[in-house]
Design a protein around this motif. Sequence first.
Motif, PDB file in Angstrom:
ATOM      1  N   GLU A  50     -50.946 -86.386  74.203  1.00 59.26           N
ATOM      2  CA  GLU A  50     -51.821 -87.563  74.158  1.00 59.26           C
ATOM      3  C   GLU A  50     -52.302 -87.827  72.733  1.00 59.26           C
ATOM      4  OE1 GLU A  50     -54.623 -86.668  77.303  1.00 59.26           O
ATOM      5  OE2 GLU A  50     -53.438 -87.859  78.732  1.00 59.26           O
ATOM      6  N   ASP A  51     -52.564 -86.770  71.981  1.00 59.89           N
ATOM      7  CA  ASP A  51     -52.941 -86.935  70.573  1.00 59.89           C
ATOM      8  C   ASP A  51     -51.781 -87.547  69.785  1.00 59.89           C
ATOM      9  OD1 ASP A  51     -54.765 -86.489  68.288  1.00 59.89           O
ATOM     10  OD2 ASP A  51     -53.203 -85.077  67.657  1.00 59.89           O
ATOM     11  N   ALA A  52     -50.580 -87.061  70.036  1.00 55.58           N
ATOM     12  CA  ALA A  52     -49.399 -87.599  69.348  1.00 55.58           C
ATOM     13  C   ALA A  52     -49.179 -89.066  69.706  1.00 55.58           C
ATOM     14  CB  ALA A  52     -48.160 -86.777  69.709  1.00 55.58           C
ATOM     15  N   LYS A  53     -49.424 -89.401  70.953  1.00 58.77           N
ATOM     16  CA  LYS A  53     -49.251 -90.780  71.401  1.00 58.77           C
ATOM     17  C   LYS A  53     -50.245 -91.701  70.686  1.00 58.77           C
ATOM     18  CE  LYS A  53     -49.397 -93.433  75.702  1.00 58.77           C
ATOM     19  NZ  LYS A  53     -49.559 -93.335  77.154  1.00 58.77           N
ATOM     20  N   ARG A  54     -51.498 -91.279  70.597  1.00 55.62           N
ATOM     21  CA  ARG A  54     -52.533 -92.077  69.928  1.00 55.62           C
ATOM     22  C   ARG A  54     -52.227 -92.286  68.437  1.00 55.62           C
ATOM     23  NH1 ARG A  54     -55.814 -89.124  73.264  1.00 55.62           N
ATOM     24  NH2 ARG A  54     -56.125 -87.495  71.706  1.00 55.62           N
ATOM     25  N   SER A  55     -51.655 -91.287  67.806  1.00 54.22           N
ATOM     26  CA  SER A  55     -51.443 -91.378  66.356  1.00 54.22           C
ATOM     27  C   SER A  55     -50.012 -91.759  65.964  1.00 54.22           C
ATOM     28  CB  SER A  55     -51.826 -90.048  65.689  1.00 54.22           C
ATOM     29  OG  SER A  55     -51.042 -88.995  66.191  1.00 54.22           O
ATOM     30  N   SER A  56     -49.173 -92.033  66.932  1.00 53.32           N
ATOM     31  CA  SER A  56     -47.785 -92.365  66.591  1.00 53.32           C
ATOM     32  C   SER A  56     -47.716 -93.731  65.904  1.00 53.32           C
ATOM     33  CB  SER A  56     -46.897 -92.345  67.832  1.00 53.32           C
ATOM     34  OG  SER A  56     -47.261 -93.379  68.711  1.00 53.32           O
ATOM     35  N   ASP A  58     -44.370 -95.066  65.271  1.00 55.71           N
ATOM     36  CA  ASP A  58     -43.017 -95.578  65.467  1.00 55.71           C
ATOM     37  C   ASP A  58     -42.607 -95.445  66.935  1.00 55.71           C
ATOM     38  OD1 ASP A  58     -41.005 -93.055  65.719  1.00 55.71           O
ATOM     39  OD2 ASP A  58     -42.675 -92.591  64.364  1.00 55.71           O
ATOM     40  N   TYR A  59     -41.592 -96.184  67.283  1.00 53.94           N
ATOM     41  CA  TYR A  59     -41.111 -96.283  68.662  1.00 53.94           C
ATOM     42  C   TYR A  59     -40.720 -94.927  69.248  1.00 53.94           C
ATOM     43  CZ  TYR A  59     -37.995 -97.608  72.514  1.00 53.94           C
ATOM     44  OH  TYR A  59     -37.384 -97.717  73.727  1.00 53.94           O
ATOM     45  N   VAL A  60     -39.890 -94.189  68.542  1.00 54.71           N
ATOM     46  CA  VAL A  60     -39.376 -92.922  69.074  1.00 54.71           C
ATOM     47  C   VAL A  60     -40.511 -91.917  69.292  1.00 54.71           C
ATOM     48  CG1 VAL A  60     -37.870 -90.950  68.600  1.00 54.71           C
ATOM     49  CG2 VAL A  60     -37.064 -93.262  68.150  1.00 54.71           C
ATOM     50  N   SER A  61     -41.423 -91.798  68.334  1.00 53.09           N
ATOM     51  CA  SER A  61     -42.544 -90.865  68.489  1.00 53.09           C
ATOM     52  C   SER A  61     -43.419 -91.253  69.675  1.00 53.09           C
ATOM     53  CB  SER A  61     -43.397 -90.824  67.223  1.00 53.09           C
ATOM     54  OG  SER A  61     -42.661 -90.292  66.168  1.00 53.09           O
ATOM     55  N   VAL A  95     -43.537-103.976  72.153  1.00 50.40           N
ATOM     56  CA  VAL A  95     -44.322-103.929  70.922  1.00 50.40           C
ATOM     57  C   VAL A  95     -43.402-103.760  69.716  1.00 50.40           C
ATOM     58  CG1 VAL A  95     -46.083-102.625  69.657  1.00 50.40           C
ATOM     59  CG2 VAL A  95     -46.320-102.994  72.129  1.00 50.40           C
ATOM     60  N   TYR A  96     -42.446-102.863  69.820  1.00 56.72           N
ATOM     61  CA  TYR A  96     -41.519-102.584  68.718  1.00 56.72           C
ATOM     62  C   TYR A  96     -40.269-103.446  68.893  1.00 56.72           C
ATOM     63  CZ  TYR A  96     -44.449 -98.577  67.597  1.00 56.72           C
ATOM     64  OH  TYR A  96     -45.496 -97.778  67.243  1.00 56.72           O
ATOM     65  N   ILE A  97     -40.403-104.718  68.570  1.00 63.81           N
ATOM     66  CA  ILE A  97     -39.303-105.651  68.818  1.00 63.81           C
ATOM     67  C   ILE A  97     -38.134-105.470  67.856  1.00 63.81           C
ATOM     68  CG2 ILE A  97     -40.732-107.393  69.953  1.00 63.81           C
ATOM     69  CD1 ILE A  97     -40.857-108.870  67.274  1.00 63.81           C
ATOM     70  N   ASP A  98     -38.344-104.701  66.783  1.00 66.37           N
ATOM     71  CA  ASP A  98     -37.263-104.478  65.820  1.00 66.37           C
ATOM     72  C   ASP A  98     -36.305-103.375  66.264  1.00 66.37           C
ATOM     73  OD1 ASP A  98     -39.412-102.671  65.485  1.00 66.37           O
ATOM     74  OD2 ASP A  98     -38.749-102.181  63.462  1.00 66.37           O
ATOM     75  N   VAL A  99     -36.621-102.688  67.363  1.00 65.26           N
ATOM     76  CA  VAL A  99     -35.755-101.617  67.868  1.00 65.26           C
ATOM     77  C   VAL A  99     -34.576-102.257  68.593  1.00 65.26           C
ATOM     78  CG1 VAL A  99     -35.641 -99.643  69.450  1.00 65.26           C
ATOM     79  CG2 VAL A  99     -37.696-100.025  68.073  1.00 65.26           C
TER      80      VAL A  99
END
Length: 167
Positions: A50-56, A58-61, A95-99
């Motif tokens: 959840e911490d990683a999700k909040r601070s990510s 980029d799309y993959v992370s 959200v990440y439309i460039d992917v």
Amino acid sequence: DSAILSQALTAAAFGILEREPSIRISTDSLTLGLALTNTNEYGRALAQFEDAKRSSTDYVSYVSASTGAGSAAIIIGDADRGAEHFESALAVGEVYIDVPEITRRFRDADTYLRWAAALSFIGNCESGGQQLASALEVLESMPANELSLSASEVLRQAGAYPLYCGD
């Protein structure tokens, strides 16, 4: 023993990041979440994901952290929280439309597969089977190429066998 080594390395990493929080990045939390999952510490892993999700950033992370959090939440008995994490992984492509579309579709299929695995792990094979079917649907909606066709075939064959459920 590898389990003891893994626990020791995870504890050391926690110690460093607690003493120096300014050096922490989202992939640190993601890595710690994976390490904790490998030692069956799903509650602690959930907090890291959840911490990683909040601070990510980029799309993959974001997708990796969301699916990790979803699996951990389901395994510790919070299926609703797990579903929210998996659903956010599926929605973030907007959200990440460039992917590239092909990347989003494969990540969506992978998300459904991870959701199915977590549900079947706790014995919920019916819902797990629904997620497995969703993964197959995503793969079959993709333009035919060698990778999507072989992935679809693997899932079709897997669907011929019952999902592993619980103990």
